[in-house]
Design a protein around this motif. Structure first.
Motif, short mmCIF file in Angstrom:
data_model
loop_
_atom_site.label_atom_id
_atom_site.label_comp_id
_atom_site.label_asym_id
_atom_site.label_seq_id
_atom_site.Cartn_x
_atom_site.Cartn_y
_atom_site.Cartn_z
N THR A 94 0.84 -1.20 0.00
CA THR A 94 0.00 0.00 0.00
C THR A 94 0.87 1.25 0.00
O THR A 94 2.06 1.20 0.35
CB THR A 94 -0.92 0.06 1.24
N LEU A 95 0.25 2.35 -0.36
CA LEU A 95 0.91 3.65 -0.30
C LEU A 95 0.16 4.49 0.73
O LEU A 95 -1.06 4.39 0.83
CB LEU A 95 0.85 4.34 -1.67
N SER A 121 -3.50 -1.53 -3.78
CA SER A 121 -4.43 -0.42 -3.89
C SER A 121 -3.70 0.91 -3.80
O SER A 121 -2.56 0.98 -3.35
CB SER A 121 -5.50 -0.50 -2.79
N LEU A 122 -4.39 1.95 -4.22
CA LEU A 122 -3.84 3.31 -4.17
C LEU A 122 -4.77 4.16 -3.33
O LEU A 122 -5.99 4.01 -3.41
CB LEU A 122 -3.76 3.90 -5.58
N PRO A 123 -4.24 5.07 -2.54
CA PRO A 123 -5.10 5.92 -1.71
C PRO A 123 -5.83 6.97 -2.54
O PRO A 123 -5.35 7.39 -3.60
CB PRO A 123 -4.13 6.57 -0.73
N GLU A 124 -6.97 7.38 -2.06
CA GLU A 124 -7.72 8.47 -2.69
C GLU A 124 -6.83 9.71 -2.73
O GLU A 124 -6.05 9.95 -1.81
CB GLU A 124 -8.99 8.79 -1.88
N GLY A 125 -6.91 10.46 -3.80
CA GLY A 125 -6.20 11.73 -3.90
C GLY A 125 -4.69 11.63 -3.94
O GLY A 125 -4.02 12.60 -3.61
N LEU A 126 -4.15 10.50 -4.33
CA LEU A 126 -2.69 10.31 -4.32
C LEU A 126 -1.95 11.44 -5.02
O LEU A 126 -0.94 11.93 -4.53
CB LEU A 126 -2.33 8.97 -4.97
N THR A 144 1.20 -6.00 -10.72
CA THR A 144 0.32 -7.11 -11.05
C THR A 144 -0.72 -7.46 -9.98
O THR A 144 -1.62 -8.25 -10.24
CB THR A 144 1.15 -8.37 -11.37
N ALA A 145 -0.65 -6.87 -8.80
CA ALA A 145 -1.66 -7.11 -7.75
C ALA A 145 -2.66 -5.96 -7.65
O ALA A 145 -3.64 -6.06 -6.91
CB ALA A 145 -0.98 -7.33 -6.40
N LEU A 146 -2.44 -4.88 -8.39
CA LEU A 146 -3.31 -3.70 -8.34
C LEU A 146 -4.67 -4.05 -8.93
O LEU A 146 -4.79 -4.37 -10.10
CB LEU A 146 -2.66 -2.55 -9.11
#
Length: 181
Positions: A94-95, A121-126, A144-146
């Motif tokens: 995660t980020l 996953s990526l956080p909202e508003g990255l 590949t897991a996104l």
């Protein structure tokens, strides 16, 4: 490259904070190939706007599992280019929210998270604070897991001129939000 192939597993917060009078404009390949690195305890960079390149800073650090949200905060309004910054960080899942929140003048995100195969996953508003981005190339190539993308990933980024292979080889990606671009 100062710790390449070392056994260093943790980077202490504030590591470079006293380097404000150094004439360097980059932190290129500083931790490249640090095969045992798994923890960055907090922001490590100096408060300056002179730095422009974050090329391969954590390139091929396969055990890195967490990135602190304030990692780039001291760089404030520097015109940063994030090139292969975290490429090959294969344990990064995660980020953090706000990772690029202070990077309002960043212009390039090229290969930034390429081959981060565990990134789910990526956080909202990255990137929403990065209003001067012009290039988003191979930013998540090979993640590949996104599985999904936040709809506001590029919100607030009206100056983007080029998207190139941004999500190429993201084989687990299930949907693309309607208002992503």
């Amino acid at each position: 490259n100062i710790i390449s192939m070392s056994g260093v597993d943790t980077i202490p917060a504030g590591l470079f904070e006293s380097c404000v009078n150094v004439g360097s404009t980059s932190f290129e390949a500083v931790f490249m190939g640090a095969s045992e690195l798994h923890t960055i305890e907090g922001s490590i960079f100096p408060a300056t706007t002179y730095v422009t390149s974050m090329k391969q800073v954590f390139y091929n650090c396969p055990k890195l599992v967490n990135i602190p949200a304030d990692l780039f905060a001291p760089l404030g309004t520097a015109k940063l280019k994030f090139t292969n910054t975290f490429t090959g960080c294969t344990s990064l899942k995660t980020l953090p929210d706000g990772l690029f929140a202070t990077c309002s003048k960043a212009t390039h995100f090229t290969g930034t998270f390429t081959d981060c195969a565990a990134l789910e996953s990526l956080p909202e508003g990255l990137l929403s604070a990065c209003g001067e981005i012009k290039y988003v190339e191979r930013m998540f190539l090979g993640c590949t897991a996104l599985k999904s993308l936040p709809e506001d990933l590029f919100a607030g980024c009206p100056m983007i001129e080029r998207f190139e292979e941004t999500f190429a080889e993201c084989t687990a990606l299930e949907t693309i939000p309607e208002k992503l671009f």
